[in-house]
Design a protein around this motif. Structure first.
Motif, PDB file in Angstrom:
ATOM      1  N   GLN A  55       0.813  -1.210   0.000  1.00 22.45           N
ATOM      2  CA  GLN A  55       0.000   0.000   0.000  1.00 22.45           C
ATOM      3  C   GLN A  55       0.851   1.266   0.000  1.00 22.45           C
ATOM      4  OE1 GLN A  55      -2.098   0.380   3.942  1.00 22.45           O
ATOM      5  NE2 GLN A  55      -0.962  -1.506   4.326  1.00 22.45           N
ATOM      6  N   PHE A  56       2.148   1.131   0.338  1.00 23.92           N
ATOM      7  CA  PHE A  56       3.031   2.289   0.308  1.00 23.92           C
ATOM      8  C   PHE A  56       3.720   2.449  -1.045  1.00 23.92           C
ATOM      9  CE2 PHE A  56       2.698   0.968   4.747  1.00 23.92           C
ATOM     10  CZ  PHE A  56       2.302   2.155   5.326  1.00 23.92           C
ATOM     11  N   ASP A  57       3.621   1.427  -1.893  1.00 26.56           N
ATOM     12  CA  ASP A  57       4.105   1.497  -3.272  1.00 26.56           C
ATOM     13  C   ASP A  57       5.529   2.044  -3.340  1.00 26.56           C
ATOM     14  OD1 ASP A  57       3.946   1.186  -6.018  1.00 26.56           O
ATOM     15  OD2 ASP A  57       3.131   3.193  -6.347  1.00 26.56           O
ATOM     16  N   SER A  58       6.412   1.446  -2.564  1.00 23.02           N
ATOM     17  CA  SER A  58       7.793   1.930  -2.533  1.00 23.02           C
ATOM     18  C   SER A  58       8.763   0.758  -2.498  1.00 23.02           C
ATOM     19  CB  SER A  58       8.004   2.832  -1.312  1.00 23.02           C
ATOM     20  OG  SER A  58       9.364   3.190  -1.196  1.00 23.02           O
ATOM     21  N   ASP A  59       9.456   0.556  -3.610  1.00 23.76           N
ATOM     22  CA  ASP A  59      10.509  -0.457  -3.625  1.00 23.76           C
ATOM     23  C   ASP A  59      11.668  -0.054  -2.722  1.00 23.76           C
ATOM     24  OD1 ASP A  59       9.057  -1.965  -5.423  1.00 23.76           O
ATOM     25  OD2 ASP A  59      10.025  -1.075  -7.183  1.00 23.76           O
ATOM     26  N   VAL A  60      11.851   1.269  -2.590  1.00 25.42           N
ATOM     27  CA  VAL A  60      12.935   1.749  -1.723  1.00 25.42           C
ATOM     28  C   VAL A  60      12.681   1.330  -0.276  1.00 25.42           C
ATOM     29  CG1 VAL A  60      14.091   3.793  -0.817  1.00 25.42           C
ATOM     30  CG2 VAL A  60      13.467   3.695  -3.232  1.00 25.42           C
ATOM     31  N   MET A  61      11.451   1.516   0.201  1.00 23.09           N
ATOM     32  CA  MET A  61      11.128   1.136   1.579  1.00 23.09           C
ATOM     33  C   MET A  61      11.300  -0.371   1.773  1.00 23.09           C
ATOM     34  SD  MET A  61       7.627   1.696   3.794  1.00 23.09           S
ATOM     35  CE  MET A  61       6.859   0.171   3.200  1.00 23.09           C
ATOM     36  N   ASN A  62      10.853  -1.166   0.811  1.00 24.65           N
ATOM     37  CA  ASN A  62      11.016  -2.615   0.898  1.00 24.65           C
ATOM     38  C   ASN A  62      12.489  -3.001   0.977  1.00 24.65           C
ATOM     39  OD1 ASN A  62       8.268  -2.847   0.755  1.00 24.65           O
ATOM     40  ND2 ASN A  62       8.209  -3.456  -1.388  1.00 24.65           N
ATOM     41  N   GLY A  63      13.303  -2.324   0.172  1.00 24.22           N
ATOM     42  CA  GLY A  63      14.730  -2.604   0.198  1.00 24.22           C
ATOM     43  C   GLY A  63      15.370  -2.247   1.526  1.00 24.22           C
ATOM     44  N   LEU A  64      14.923  -1.140   2.118  1.00 26.83           N
ATOM     45  CA  LEU A  64      15.457  -0.732   3.412  1.00 26.83           C
ATOM     46  C   LEU A  64      15.072  -1.730   4.504  1.00 26.83           C
ATOM     47  CD1 LEU A  64      14.802   3.124   3.295  1.00 26.83           C
ATOM     48  CD2 LEU A  64      16.980   1.926   2.982  1.00 26.83           C
ATOM     49  N   ILE A  65      13.855  -2.255   4.428  1.00 27.35           N
ATOM     50  CA  ILE A  65      13.424  -3.256   5.412  1.00 27.35           C
ATOM     51  C   ILE A  65      14.307  -4.501   5.307  1.00 27.35           C
ATOM     52  CG2 ILE A  65      11.552  -4.833   6.036  1.00 27.35           C
ATOM     53  CD1 ILE A  65       9.586  -2.630   5.269  1.00 27.35           C
ATOM     54  N   LYS A  66      14.562  -4.955   4.099  1.00 27.55           N
ATOM     55  CA  LYS A  66      15.426  -6.126   3.910  1.00 27.55           C
ATOM     56  C   LYS A  66      16.826  -5.860   4.464  1.00 27.55           C
ATOM     57  CE  LYS A  66      13.119  -7.962  -0.211  1.00 27.55           C
ATOM     58  NZ  LYS A  66      13.245  -8.265  -1.650  1.00 27.55           N
ATOM     59  N   GLU A  67      17.338  -4.655   4.195  1.00 24.57           N
ATOM     60  CA  GLU A  67      18.675  -4.307   4.673  1.00 24.57           C
ATOM     61  C   GLU A  67      18.725  -4.308   6.201  1.00 24.57           C
ATOM     62  OE1 GLU A  67      21.857  -0.566   4.486  1.00 24.57           O
ATOM     63  OE2 GLU A  67      20.198  -0.660   3.062  1.00 24.57           O
ATOM     64  N   ALA A  68      17.688  -3.750   6.833  1.00 29.94           N
ATOM     65  CA  ALA A  68      17.652  -3.702   8.298  1.00 29.94           C
ATOM     66  C   ALA A  68      17.581  -5.107   8.891  1.00 29.94           C
ATOM     67  CB  ALA A  68      16.464  -2.862   8.764  1.00 29.94           C
ATOM     68  N   ILE A  69      16.786  -5.986   8.275  1.00 30.13           N
ATOM     69  CA  ILE A  69      16.658  -7.350   8.784  1.00 30.13           C
ATOM     70  C   ILE A  69      17.998  -8.076   8.723  1.00 30.13           C
ATOM     71  CG2 ILE A  69      15.588  -9.603   8.340  1.00 30.13           C
ATOM     72  CD1 ILE A  69      13.754  -7.543   9.636  1.00 30.13           C
ATOM     73  N   GLN A  70      18.798  -7.764   7.732  1.00 30.43           N
ATOM     74  CA  GLN A  70      20.082  -8.441   7.570  1.00 30.43           C
ATOM     75  C   GLN A  70      21.189  -7.833   8.430  1.00 30.43           C
ATOM     76  OE1 GLN A  70      20.409  -8.007   3.286  1.00 30.43           O
ATOM     77  NE2 GLN A  70      19.852 -10.155   2.959  1.00 30.43           N
ATOM     78  N   ALA A  71      21.124  -6.505   8.676  1.00 28.74           N
ATOM     79  CA  ALA A  71      22.287  -5.834   9.254  1.00 28.74           C
ATOM     80  C   ALA A  71      22.050  -5.173  10.597  1.00 28.74           C
ATOM     81  CB  ALA A  71      22.801  -4.778   8.255  1.00 28.74           C
ATOM     82  N   ASN A  72      20.827  -5.095  11.090  1.00 28.28           N
ATOM     83  CA  ASN A  72      20.591  -4.405  12.350  1.00 28.28           C
ATOM     84  C   ASN A  72      21.335  -5.095  13.490  1.00 28.28           C
ATOM     85  OD1 ASN A  72      18.740  -4.174  15.006  1.00 28.28           O
ATOM     86  ND2 ASN A  72      18.590  -2.308  13.800  1.00 28.28           N
TER      87      ASN A  72
END
Length: 463
Positions: A55-72
């Motif tokens: 619903q947010f229509d943002s590939d950038v946000m999806n990419g940031l979520i993936k990055e956080a899950i891997q590196a937080n």
């Protein structure tokens, strides 16, 4: 992961239940007689099965979520803790098997010509008989500890995904507010220049110029404050991503504009099987019940078997000669008689800890329901706010255009122009903030539902 939702709900309804093999009783009972099948706050939009991030229509946000899950870093630490708890639970399974140990000695005995070498080798084994199920309960309690740590990991993973999305929206809000502050400065500058020209023609006074300059300086201050908000928001997002907080990350200059909140095919009871924090609380309640049972079992007799064998010789080669073997097998029954009330108080403490775990479970469940109901209600309110603020901004924009034209014609004072500009800027700022709040609330709603098909990378802690 095991779930004891049916038994756990009995805690809420009646104050007692049997969970994980242990009976848990608490003074707490749910104030209502039954759990509703539907949410109290009704949403106008039908149920939707879509991924909450779409619903947010943002590939950038999806990419940031993936990055956080891997590196937080916090998530990496939680993975390590879950893996450590898994190793502990696997180690507890060794209690089912006998312990076996070996020892050997080499030495010399005697004096002078009678001195000779000696050697011995001993094997000892022992085994605790699971007479009252205590071994099985210890293993089960360790397994529940692992289930709780795995649920904690899932909960943190979901939280990091949500916090990353929220931080991205907060950054968008800050950037939109900065753009608005720059627009305000441009408007204040136009008013000041116009006022200075009017002074030359006698249509404005020095007071008008002072007021226009003051408004312009205030706008410059707003820009500095907005720039700091952008930097702070960017750094907060970068830390979640495991990056250095250099305030270099970017985001759109407008928060997302959302449609009505879609209902979910999830009932209040269904929610309990979806929420990882509820699962963690259930597992801890089960572990506490098992340990309460173990504390009671400790007051009963215990049975253990042991065996040992020793070969002792003056010839090294005879160490492998079974004819030299001397051994014994023992069965040991031990029963506590007097310990100053130690075991009784340990049993009482364990029982009270189990009651505390049950009450904590009730608290976690009620908080989960509250979060869902609150998010549903907030979305309806924010939708109304957004609609009203949109109208307020449009009217204020039109009023500002009229005010600027009338000021040029000398029909109104600088006070009226500044007031019209302020109203438009305030309405637009509130609209931006309402859209950001609605986006954050929408994310929190899906987190409260236990998440969905968000781009989250799962890795078993025990792997």
């Amino acid at each position: 992961m095991k779930h004891y939702s049916a038994s756990a709900i009995a805690i809420l309804a009646s104050g007692c239940a049997s969970i994980g093999g242990g009976d848990i009783a608490t003074d707490y009972t749910l104030a209502t007689t039954s759990i509703p099948n539907e949410w109290a706050v009704t949403l106008p939009s039908p149920a939707s099965q879509s991924d909450w991030t779409t619903q947010f229509d943002s590939d950038v946000m999806n990419g940031l979520i993936k990055e956080a899950i891997q590196a937080n870093p916090s998530l990496l630490a939680a993975r390590a803790r879950a893996s450590a708890t898994y190793a502990t639970s696997r180690a507890a399974r060794g209690d089912r098997l006998p312990d076996l140990s070996a020892s050997s000695t080499l030495g010399r005995v005697g004096l002078g010509q009678t001195e000779s070498d000696t050697a011995s080798i001993s094997l000892t084994t022992s085994w605790e008989v699971d007479l009252w199920g205590q071994v099985s309960k210890r293993i089960s309690a360790s397994d529940e500890d692992f289930n709780a740590s795995q649920a904690d990991l899932d909960d943190l993973r979901l939280s990091i995904a949500g916090r990353t999305a929220n931080a991205w929206i907060s950054l968008s809000n800050s950037r939109a507010q900065l753009t608005l502050a720059e627009d305000e400065l441009a408007a204040r500058k136009r008013a000041r220049e116009l006022t200075e020209r009017r002074v030359g023609t006698g249509l404005a006074t020095t007071l008008d110029v002072r007021l226009a300059r003051s408004a312009e300086a205030s706008a410059e201050s707003s820009i500095a404050r907005a720039q700091l908000d952008v930097s702070d928001s960017a750094r907060a997002l970068e830390v979640l991503l495991g990056r250095y907080p250099a305030a270099e990350i970017n985001a759109p200059e407008t928060p997302p504009t959302l449609g009505p909140m879609a209902d979910a095919n999830i009932s209040p009871m269904d929610l309990l099987a979806r929420r990882p924090d509820v699962a963690a609380s259930e597992a801890r309640m089960a572990a506490a019940g098992l340990r309460a049972d173990l504390a009671r079992i400790a007051m009963r007799p215990s049975l253990s078997l042991s065996a040992s064998g020793t070969i002792e010789t003056t010839e090294i080669g005879d160490l492998l000669d079974v004819d030299q073997l001397a051994g014994r097998v023992l069965a040991n029954i031990a029963s506590p008689i007097f310990n100053g009330g130690k075991l009784a108080n340990q049993a009482k403490s364990a029982r009270l800890n189990a009651e505390a775990a049950a009450a904590n479970y009730a608290s976690v469940v009620l908080a989960a329901w509250q979060e869902v109901e609150g998010a549903r209600s907030a979305d309806l309110s924010l939708e109304q706010q957004e609609y009203a603020l949109q109208i307020a901004m449009e009217e204020a924009q039109a009023a500002e255009v009229i005010a600027e034209r009338q000021y040029q014609q000398g029909l109104i004072s600088i006070f009226d122009l500044i007031n019209a500009q302020t109203r438009r800027i305030s309405a637009k700022s509130q609209l931006i903030a309402a859209r950001a709040s609605r986006g954050i609330n929408r994310i929190n709603y899906h987190l409260a539902l236990g998440g969905g098909d968000a781009p989250v990378i799962n890795a078993p802690a025990g792997s």
